[in-house]
Design a protein around this motif. Structure first.
Motif, PDB file in Angstrom:
ATOM      1  N   LEU A  52       0.869  -1.169  -0.236  1.00 36.96           N
ATOM      2  CA  LEU A  52       0.164   0.107  -0.129  1.00 36.96           C
ATOM      3  C   LEU A  52       0.944   1.225  -0.036  1.00 36.96           C
ATOM      4  CD1 LEU A  52      -2.770  -1.104   2.777  1.00 36.96           C
ATOM      5  CD2 LEU A  52      -2.825  -0.966   0.144  1.00 36.96           C
ATOM      6  N   PRO A  53       1.164   1.903  -1.259  1.00 36.39           N
ATOM      7  CA  PRO A  53       1.919   2.969  -1.286  1.00 36.39           C
ATOM      8  C   PRO A  53       1.112   4.130  -0.627  1.00 36.39           C
ATOM      9  CG  PRO A  53       1.714   2.248  -3.487  1.00 36.39           C
ATOM     10  CD  PRO A  53       0.718   1.213  -2.479  1.00 36.39           C
ATOM     11  N   LYS A  54       1.900   5.277  -0.107  1.00 36.23           N
ATOM     12  CA  LYS A  54       1.093   6.454   0.488  1.00 36.23           C
ATOM     13  C   LYS A  54       0.117   6.845  -0.328  1.00 36.23           C
ATOM     14  CE  LYS A  54       4.991   8.405   2.793  1.00 36.23           C
ATOM     15  NZ  LYS A  54       5.835   8.732   2.184  1.00 36.23           N
ATOM     16  N   GLU A  55       0.541   6.854  -1.660  1.00 35.67           N
ATOM     17  CA  GLU A  55      -0.207   7.496  -2.734  1.00 35.67           C
ATOM     18  C   GLU A  55      -1.849   6.809  -2.725  1.00 35.67           C
ATOM     19  OE1 GLU A  55       2.826   6.729  -2.924  1.00 35.67           O
ATOM     20  OE2 GLU A  55       3.693   8.748  -3.214  1.00 35.67           O
ATOM     21  N   ALA A  56      -1.631   5.423  -2.566  1.00 39.80           N
ATOM     22  CA  ALA A  56      -2.791   4.622  -2.638  1.00 39.80           C
ATOM     23  C   ALA A  56      -3.780   5.109  -1.255  1.00 39.80           C
ATOM     24  CB  ALA A  56      -2.502   3.197  -2.511  1.00 39.80           C
ATOM     25  N   ILE A  57      -3.013   5.114  -0.176  1.00 40.30           N
ATOM     26  CA  ILE A  57      -3.821   5.245   0.797  1.00 40.30           C
ATOM     27  C   ILE A  57      -4.719   6.670   0.925  1.00 40.30           C
ATOM     28  CG2 ILE A  57      -3.754   5.932   3.481  1.00 40.30           C
ATOM     29  CD1 ILE A  57      -1.577   3.782   3.720  1.00 40.30           C
ATOM     30  N   LYS A  58      -3.930   7.643   0.191  1.00 42.95           N
ATOM     31  CA  LYS A  58      -4.422   9.036   0.015  1.00 42.95           C
ATOM     32  C   LYS A  58      -5.649   8.934  -0.960  1.00 42.95           C
ATOM     33  CE  LYS A  58      -2.747  13.551  -0.415  1.00 42.95           C
ATOM     34  NZ  LYS A  58      -1.175  14.029  -0.034  1.00 42.95           N
ATOM     35  N   MET A  59      -5.381   7.936  -1.871  1.00 39.58           N
ATOM     36  CA  MET A  59      -6.485   7.781  -3.115  1.00 39.58           C
ATOM     37  C   MET A  59      -7.627   7.195  -2.512  1.00 39.58           C
ATOM     38  SD  MET A  59      -5.759   5.990  -6.623  1.00 39.58           S
ATOM     39  CE  MET A  59      -4.645   6.105  -6.810  1.00 39.58           C
ATOM     40  N   LEU A  85     -13.350   7.743  -0.920  1.00 44.69           N
ATOM     41  CA  LEU A  85     -14.501   7.168  -0.032  1.00 44.69           C
ATOM     42  C   LEU A  85     -14.941   8.483   0.964  1.00 44.69           C
ATOM     43  CD1 LEU A  85     -13.236   3.771   1.034  1.00 44.69           C
ATOM     44  CD2 LEU A  85     -15.210   4.310  -0.438  1.00 44.69           C
ATOM     45  N   GLY A  86     -14.320   9.535   0.900  1.00 46.22           N
ATOM     46  CA  GLY A  86     -14.317  10.536   1.879  1.00 46.22           C
ATOM     47  C   GLY A  86     -14.320  10.448   3.078  1.00 46.22           C
ATOM     48  N   VAL A  87     -13.067   9.564   3.574  1.00 46.47           N
ATOM     49  CA  VAL A  87     -12.755   9.343   5.030  1.00 46.47           C
ATOM     50  C   VAL A  87     -11.554  10.113   5.219  1.00 46.47           C
ATOM     51  CG1 VAL A  87     -14.300   7.343   5.147  1.00 46.47           C
ATOM     52  CG2 VAL A  87     -11.949   7.083   4.618  1.00 46.47           C
ATOM     53  N   ALA A  88     -11.144  10.164   6.500  1.00 47.70           N
ATOM     54  CA  ALA A  88      -9.737  10.940   6.675  1.00 47.70           C
ATOM     55  C   ALA A  88      -8.521   9.908   6.373  1.00 47.70           C
ATOM     56  CB  ALA A  88      -9.610  11.325   8.258  1.00 47.70           C
ATOM     57  N   GLU A  89      -7.459  10.280   5.932  1.00 48.51           N
ATOM     58  CA  GLU A  89      -6.435   9.487   5.746  1.00 48.51           C
ATOM     59  C   GLU A  89      -5.990   8.483   6.948  1.00 48.51           C
ATOM     60  OE1 GLU A  89      -2.587  10.565   3.517  1.00 48.51           O
ATOM     61  OE2 GLU A  89      -4.020  12.402   2.950  1.00 48.51           O
ATOM     62  N   CYS A  90      -5.991   9.320   7.935  1.00 48.05           N
ATOM     63  CA  CYS A  90      -5.369   8.630   9.241  1.00 48.05           C
ATOM     64  C   CYS A  90      -6.298   7.513   9.737  1.00 48.05           C
ATOM     65  CB  CYS A  90      -5.265   9.747  10.388  1.00 48.05           C
ATOM     66  SG  CYS A  90      -6.914  10.235  10.951  1.00 48.05           S
ATOM     67  N   GLU A  91      -7.394   7.505   9.256  1.00 53.44           N
ATOM     68  CA  GLU A  91      -8.539   6.628   9.562  1.00 53.44           C
ATOM     69  C   GLU A  91      -8.619   5.186   8.460  1.00 53.44           C
ATOM     70  OE1 GLU A  91     -12.742   7.749   9.745  1.00 53.44           O
ATOM     71  OE2 GLU A  91     -13.428   5.720  10.054  1.00 53.44           O
ATOM     72  N   VAL A  92      -8.228   5.669   7.180  1.00 52.86           N
ATOM     73  CA  VAL A  92      -7.756   4.454   6.512  1.00 52.86           C
ATOM     74  C   VAL A  92      -6.531   3.853   6.749  1.00 52.86           C
ATOM     75  CG1 VAL A  92      -6.943   3.808   4.070  1.00 52.86           C
ATOM     76  CG2 VAL A  92      -8.655   5.723   4.430  1.00 52.86           C
ATOM     77  N   TYR A  93      -5.634   4.571   7.281  1.00 51.08           N
ATOM     78  CA  TYR A  93      -4.114   4.089   7.859  1.00 51.08           C
ATOM     79  C   TYR A  93      -4.517   3.151   8.999  1.00 51.08           C
ATOM     80  CZ  TYR A  93       0.417   4.005   9.561  1.00 51.08           C
ATOM     81  OH  TYR A  93       1.419   3.715  10.265  1.00 51.08           O
ATOM     82  N   GLY A  94      -5.363   3.656   9.810  1.00 48.14           N
ATOM     83  CA  GLY A  94      -5.714   3.272  11.190  1.00 48.14           C
ATOM     84  C   GLY A  94      -6.403   1.628  10.717  1.00 48.14           C
ATOM     85  N   VAL A  95      -7.359   1.599  10.191  1.00 48.29           N
ATOM     86  CA  VAL A  95      -7.962   0.480   9.466  1.00 48.29           C
ATOM     87  C   VAL A  95      -6.850  -0.678   8.942  1.00 48.29           C
ATOM     88  CG1 VAL A  95      -9.368  -0.575   8.005  1.00 48.29           C
ATOM     89  CG2 VAL A  95     -10.170   1.582   9.240  1.00 48.29           C
ATOM     90  N   ALA A  96      -6.025   0.007   7.987  1.00 53.18           N
ATOM     91  CA  ALA A  96      -5.055  -0.830   7.339  1.00 53.18           C
ATOM     92  C   ALA A  96      -4.108  -1.516   8.476  1.00 53.18           C
ATOM     93  CB  ALA A  96      -4.474   0.044   6.233  1.00 53.18           C
ATOM     94  N   THR A  97      -3.541  -0.770   9.251  1.00 53.74           N
ATOM     95  CA  THR A  97      -2.507  -0.906  10.340  1.00 53.74           C
ATOM     96  C   THR A  97      -3.181  -2.201  11.183  1.00 53.74           C
ATOM     97  OG1 THR A  97      -2.801   0.852  11.660  1.00 53.74           O
ATOM     98  CG2 THR A  97      -1.047   1.010  10.272  1.00 53.74           C
ATOM     99  N   PHE A  98      -4.526  -2.232  11.363  1.00 52.95           N
ATOM    100  CA  PHE A  98      -5.190  -3.282  12.148  1.00 52.95           C
ATOM    101  C   PHE A  98      -4.929  -4.719  11.748  1.00 52.95           C
ATOM    102  CE2 PHE A  98      -8.455  -5.737  13.956  1.00 52.95           C
ATOM    103  CZ  PHE A  98      -8.464  -5.517  15.391  1.00 52.95           C
TER     104      PHE A  98
END
Ligand code: SF4
Ligand code: SF4
Ligand code: FES
Ligand code: FES
Lengths: 232, 201
Positions: B45-52, B57-70
């Motif tokens: 998951l490149p940073k650019e993909a997380i941003k995308m 989906l209109g959610v915060a980047e940190c939330e996507v990161y939070g879910v992915a790191t779980f």
């Protein structure tokens, strides 16, 4: 209005008020970390706010109980205290206790709880487990100390209340869980209003403003703005 | 978390991701399926993909990161050519899997979950791989453009075996390079000799 008994004292509050809230409003202290005034669905994750309610077989977290007329509540039974002390010890087993060098010293919720429960800040019987790195400095004006964080989630909740979405989130899992501000390194791409409500709501010294010289973005207090005060 | 620069392959993967994402309904319930598609396409998951994903989906980047790191399944660093999994299941942990992992970390100068800057090696800690009798176990995988080609299990690992395996790979790489160089030289000589022949005739 509901009338009910807490430790043999009669209290009045609106039916449906969260019991913990009602007690705190009446000056009856119950240890708590993860609750924020006004929460509709408290996460009940810190397991500090136990009380006994007559008719319930076991102690219950008071942030999950709604006030009803005639309930009878006890905040100070041996079983309640034992649960609280155990939860507190476990919390402190992942805590880097160094109060003298902590901005939270003397106003820290953990110190208050330790005093209240007559429990030591450093758990004697348990091994201490600390996370690396000790400080997350990736945010333009905040520093995060994972080994002071009790993962109460107040900052995440509060930021989410203020903004359309929270700019802080839990990340990773288990012992490694931390609060992350991933994506905030470049604040210009976020709608963060720079209110540092997250710092104000943190019950410990885990989320603090960076030293002024290290801030790449000024905090609102530097700009002479007064963020809306928090009701805690 | 530094990921290093994007390679041309990464950029191509990101272009593919950008077109694939359109087929997902814009609903936060699709976050995990989207992340899975992204990792499937790019190998991580490149940073650019997380941003995308966050933007889509209109959610915060940190939330996507939070879910992915779980989830263990998601990686934030590109897979290396040699992907090394060190078992930290119960049996391997008891038999010193931690020491093995530490040896790999030290030799490669990266932490578990990371990739060497030249993208030769990536390191991962995994739970039981199912051959506890061989504990402690490390599994070497050869990857090809982010996808796993073949895996070899190494049992009864020791610190010296860690060194031996890594040195073996380095030597093999050197030999390959030497062979390539020689072939290149022979080709050049042949061309030159060929030219001489022609001028003779
Ligand atoms: S957060 Fe509280 S208990 Fe922890 S070091 Fe700071 S003052 Fe002490
Ligand atoms: S940073 Fe503070 S408010 Fe946020 S989860 Fe940690 S202890 Fe709670
Ligand atoms: S305040 Fe009730 S569980 Fe944390
Ligand atoms: S614990 Fe390592 S193979 Fe089972």
């Amino acid at each position: 209005m509901a009338k009910f008994l807490v430790d043999n004292r009669e209290i009045e509050a609106d039916e449906g008020t969260i019991l913990l809230q009602a007690c705190l409003d009446h000056g009856i202290y119950i240890p708590n970390l993860c609750f924020v005034k006004g929460m509709d669905h408290p996460s009940a994750s810190c397991r500090m706010c136990f009380v006994e309610v007559e008719g319930e077989r076991q102690p219950v977290p008071s942030c999950t109980v709604k006030v009803k007329d005639g309930i009878v509540v006890k905040t100070d039974t041996p079983q309640v205290r034992q649960l609280q002390r155990t939860a507190f010890q476990l919390l402190m087993s992942v805590h880097d206790v160094d109060c003298a060098n902590c901005p939270s010293n003397k106003k820290c919720e953990l110190q208050r709880i330790a005093k209240f429960l007559k429990a030591p800040l450093k758990p004697r019987a348990l091994e201490i487990y600390l996370k690396e790195p000790r400080i997350d400095e990736s945010h333009p004006f905040l520093d995060y100390y994972p080994n002071r964080c009790v993962l109460c989630g107040r900052c995440v909740y509060t930021c989410g209340q203020r903004n359309a979405q929270s700019f802080l989130a839990f990340s990773k899992r288990g012992f490694n869980t931390v609060i992350s501000f991933y994506g905030a390194a470049d604040l210009s791409t976020l709608d963060c209003p720079n209110c540092h409500a997250c710092v104000d709501v943190c019950p410990v010294g885990a989320l603090v403003l960076k030293e002024p010289a290290k801030r790449t973005v000024p905090a609102s207090s530097d700009l002479g703005l007064t963020p809306k005060p928090l009701e805690v | 978390m530094e990921q290093g620069l994007l390679t041309p392959e990464d950029e191509e993967s990101l272009r593919q991701i950008a077109s694939k994402i359109e087929s997902y309904e814009k609903d936060r319930k699709n976050l995990i399926p989207i992340l899975q598609m992204m990792q499937e396409t790019a190998g991580y998951l490149p940073k650019e993909a997380i941003k995308m994903a966050a933007g889509y989906l209109g959610v915060a980047e940190c939330e996507v990161y939070g879910v992915a790191t779980f989830y263990n399944q998601f990686r934030f660093h590109p897979p290396g050519k040699h992907h090394i999994k060190v078992c930290m299941g119960t049996a391997c942990a008891v038999k010193g899997g931690g020491i093995i992992l530490e040896n790999f970390e030290r030799k490669l100068n990266i932490h578990a979950g990371e990739t060497t800057p030249d993208r030769e090696f990536s390191l991962e800690r995994v739970a039981c791989v199912g051959c506890c009798a061989l504990a402690p176990v490390a599994v070497f995988g050869e990857t090809n453009r982010g996808h796993l080609d073949q895996e070899t299990v190494h049992g009864h690992m020791t610190p010296s075996a860690v060194e031996g395996l890594l040195d073996g790979i380095a030597i093999e790489k050197q030999m390959k390079e030497r062979v390539l160089k020689r072939m290149e030289m022979e080709k050049q000589i042949e061309e030159r000799v060929g030219n001489v022949d022609e001028s003779d005739g």
